[in-house]
Scaffold this motif. Structure first.
Motif, PDB file in Angstrom:
ATOM      1  N   GLY A 100       0.789  -1.225   0.000  1.00 23.07           N
ATOM      2  CA  GLY A 100       0.000   0.000   0.000  1.00 23.07           C
ATOM      3  C   GLY A 100       0.818   1.270   0.000  1.00 23.07           C
ATOM      4  O   GLY A 100       0.269   2.356   0.176  1.00 23.07           O
ATOM      5  N   ARG A 101       2.132   1.137  -0.161  1.00 16.84           N
ATOM      6  CA  ARG A 101       3.044   2.282  -0.264  1.00 16.84           C
ATOM      7  C   ARG A 101       2.971   3.189   0.971  1.00 16.84           C
ATOM      8  O   ARG A 101       2.989   4.418   0.866  1.00 16.84           O
ATOM      9  N   TRP A 102       2.845   2.570   2.139  1.00 16.37           N
ATOM     10  CA  TRP A 102       2.889   3.282   3.416  1.00 16.37           C
ATOM     11  C   TRP A 102       1.767   4.304   3.561  1.00 16.37           C
ATOM     12  O   TRP A 102       1.884   5.265   4.300  1.00 16.37           O
ATOM     13  N   HIS A 103       0.679   4.077   2.836  1.00 13.88           N
ATOM     14  CA  HIS A 103      -0.499   4.940   2.945  1.00 13.88           C
ATOM     15  C   HIS A 103      -1.624   4.134   3.585  1.00 13.88           C
ATOM     16  O   HIS A 103      -1.854   2.986   3.191  1.00 13.88           O
ATOM     17  N   PRO A 104      -2.354   4.682   4.559  1.00 18.18           N
ATOM     18  CA  PRO A 104      -3.387   3.896   5.241  1.00 18.18           C
ATOM     19  C   PRO A 104      -4.437   3.304   4.306  1.00 18.18           C
ATOM     20  O   PRO A 104      -4.844   2.149   4.467  1.00 18.18           O
ATOM     21  N   ILE A 105      -4.883   4.072   3.317  1.00 14.85           N
ATOM     22  CA  ILE A 105      -5.917   3.554   2.410  1.00 14.85           C
ATOM     23  C   ILE A 105      -5.338   2.488   1.498  1.00 14.85           C
ATOM     24  O   ILE A 105      -5.949   1.432   1.274  1.00 14.85           O
ATOM     25  N   GLY A 106      -4.142   2.722   0.967  1.00 12.23           N
ATOM     26  CA  GLY A 106      -3.504   1.707   0.134  1.00 12.23           C
ATOM     27  C   GLY A 106      -3.245   0.426   0.906  1.00 12.23           C
ATOM     28  O   GLY A 106      -3.461  -0.685   0.402  1.00 12.23           O
ATOM     29  N   ALA A 107      -2.777   0.559   2.147  1.00 13.88           N
ATOM     30  CA  ALA A 107      -2.532  -0.619   2.976  1.00 13.88           C
ATOM     31  C   ALA A 107      -3.828  -1.352   3.289  1.00 13.88           C
ATOM     32  O   ALA A 107      -3.849  -2.589   3.379  1.00 13.88           O
ATOM     33  N   THR A 108      -4.925  -0.608   3.447  1.00 10.05           N
ATOM     34  CA  THR A 108      -6.217  -1.244   3.698  1.00 10.05           C
ATOM     35  C   THR A 108      -6.653  -2.089   2.517  1.00 10.05           C
ATOM     36  O   THR A 108      -7.082  -3.241   2.677  1.00 10.05           O
ATOM     37  N   PHE A 109      -6.542  -1.545   1.309  1.00  9.85           N
ATOM     38  CA  PHE A 109      -6.919  -2.316   0.128  1.00  9.85           C
ATOM     39  C   PHE A 109      -6.024  -3.548  -0.037  1.00  9.85           C
ATOM     40  O   PHE A 109      -6.485  -4.623  -0.442  1.00  9.85           O
ATOM     41  N   ALA A 110      -4.738  -3.390   0.263  1.00  8.69           N
ATOM     42  CA  ALA A 110      -3.831  -4.539   0.184  1.00  8.69           C
ATOM     43  C   ALA A 110      -4.220  -5.602   1.197  1.00  8.69           C
ATOM     44  O   ALA A 110      -4.217  -6.809   0.889  1.00  8.69           O
ATOM     45  N   ALA A 111      -4.564  -5.194   2.410  1.00  8.39           N
ATOM     46  CA  ALA A 111      -4.981  -6.156   3.438  1.00  8.39           C
ATOM     47  C   ALA A 111      -6.265  -6.864   3.035  1.00  8.39           C
ATOM     48  O   ALA A 111      -6.418  -8.079   3.255  1.00  8.39           O
TER      49      ALA A 111
END
Length: 442
Positions: free
Chosen positions: A375-386
């Motif tokens: 997610g490139r250390w971004h909360p929303i990107g990390a959420t989608f990755a999770a």
């Protein structure tokens, strides 16, 4: 009278010069969509009997009854979608930014549907598995991953590598179970409805405790943060296993038998087809996860404190020169991350199964760390990755009822997806510049 000479015309060779990164992007897209198209064609041609059954829910109930579906049109629609993306990539006309991401997601969804059509057709044996709604199972698996990924984003944005998410999960799961059990058996002043939420407090305290150890050794004593994270995972695993073993067999019903969080149904929204029950008939912990994503995103990118966190993670010396206390801000980010990681660990006991068992998190803390990178250390990107990793885990569980793929491959599928996603599709990513580097005020 002087004549101004016109600039020389650009030669065709000069006009076609492209950036190397752009060429690499095109090659990657062509290979990806070419493989997906070829695999989908194989899936479509390998189907003998195109009839399958599906249900809109997670399992067969009075509300969700099996329905028949002819797979042919779905398979060839998936092929057409992937082929369109392949042609656009080959002609260097593939859209960029939001449109390109939307098209890639569409191809991914259609590939998933084409794969399901192949996997669930031509089943051998008397039992015929039906295609089920993957969203409820995905949300159950993704909830702790999202919370762990948020903890990782907070820590690494501040410049502290948090390999210890798995340890925070284990500690949070154990102490959430113990707190809930003690509240039920020994603390009569706590209302019954608050017994399971009281377990969340135990999970938070345990997550913050492990985070405090991370901050102490990483920030005060400047221990290598990668090695420290691995040690903290081993410490949490050994400690929880030891404490579990100290509970006598006749007392486990007291100290490791917590109440589980009740589901809360949101009227109207819970009646939305496909999505309603999965998203709006959940426990308070899942709703906290939704709120946490918005909260951490707002905190990091819309507040002064978030700006300070990002500054100490990128250039701590510059932050120090303008009066920001670097290690204090890092301490705050690490401890706040411990809150979310502890909640993620609590999900494994009071949020789902109840009793704590050894290695109950099963390595998901490391998957949460991979989601941070993807997610490139971004909360929303990390959420989608999770959520993607949770989807792959749920897919493995659902496909265990059909016999098209070996069980060993299914068991490895979530981890293979993690490796492929992080190493192959994310590409080169740049972490915060000072990530993992201790700061000593000169």
């Amino acid at each position: 009278m002087s004549v101004i000479e016109a600039p020389e015309a650009t030669t065709p060779q000069e006009a076609t010069v492209r950036d190397r990164a752009d060429v690499a992007r095109q090659v990657r897209l062509v290979v990806t969509f070419g493989l997906s198209t070829a695999i989908l064609v194989y899936f479509a041609l390998a189907i003998e009997d195109p009839q399958v059954t599906y249900i809109l829910g997670e399992r067969v109930t009075q509300e969700f009854r099996p329905k028949d579906l002819t797979t042919t049109w779905v398979s060839w629609l998936a092929i057409a979608t992937s082929l369109v993306a392949l042609v656009l990539a080959a002609l260097d006309r593939y859209p960029r930014r939001g449109a390109g991401l939307a098209l890639a997601l569409l191809v991914g969804v259609m590939f998933y549907l084409g794969f399901l059509m192949w996997a669930y057709t031509d089943q051998a044996g008397a039992f015929q598995a039906a295609i089920a709604n993957p969203i409820p199972g995905t949300m159950r698996i993704a909830t702790p991953l999202v919370l762990g990924a948020l903890a990782g984003c907070l820590c690494e944005r501040a410049g502290v590598i948090n390999i210890a998410i798995e340890g925070q999960f284990l500690a949070g799961a154990f102490f959430a179970s113990v707190f809930s059990s003690i509240a039920f058996t020994s603390l009569a002043f706590i209302p019954l409805a608050l017994v399971a939420p009281f377990g969340l407090l135990g999970g938070v305290l345990a997550g913050v405790g492990v985070a405090a150890m991370l901050g102490l050794f990483a920030l005060r004593y400047q221990v290598n943060q990668v090695v420290l994270g691995v040690v903290l995972v081993a410490f949490a695993s050994g400690l929880t296993s030891f404490l579990l073993g100290q509970i006598p067999g006749d007392r486990k019903a007291t100290f490791n038998n917590p109440m589980i969080l009740d589901e809360i149904r949101i009227p109207v929204l819970a009646d939305i087809p496909l999505l309603g029950q999965a998203l709006f008939e959940q426990t308070i912990l899942v709703y906290l996860m939704f709120a946490s994503v918005a909260f951490v995103t707002f905190l990091l990118f819309e507040t002064r404190w978030g700006l300070r966190v990002r500054s100490v993670g990128e250039h701590p010396k510059a932050a120090d020169t303008v009066g920001i206390k670097v290690n204090r801000v890092r301490w705050q980010a690490v401890l706040l991350g411990g809150v979310f990681a502890g909640l993620g660990g609590a999900y494994y006991t009071v949020g789902s199964t109840g009793a704590f068992d050894r290695e109950v998190s099963a390595g998901t803390g490391f998957i949460a760390l991979a989601a941070v990178i993807m997610g490139r250390w971004h909360p929303i990107g990390a959420t989608f990755a999770a959520v993607f990793f949770g989807f792959m885990w749920n897919l493995q569980n659902q496909l265990s009822f059909v016999d098209k793929l070996p069980g060993e491959l299914l068991g490895a599928a979530p981890y293979l997806a993690t490796i492929i996603a992080v190493a192959g599709f994310v590409g080169r990513v740049r972490p915060p510049a000072a990530d993992g580097e201790p700061y000593v005020k000169s």
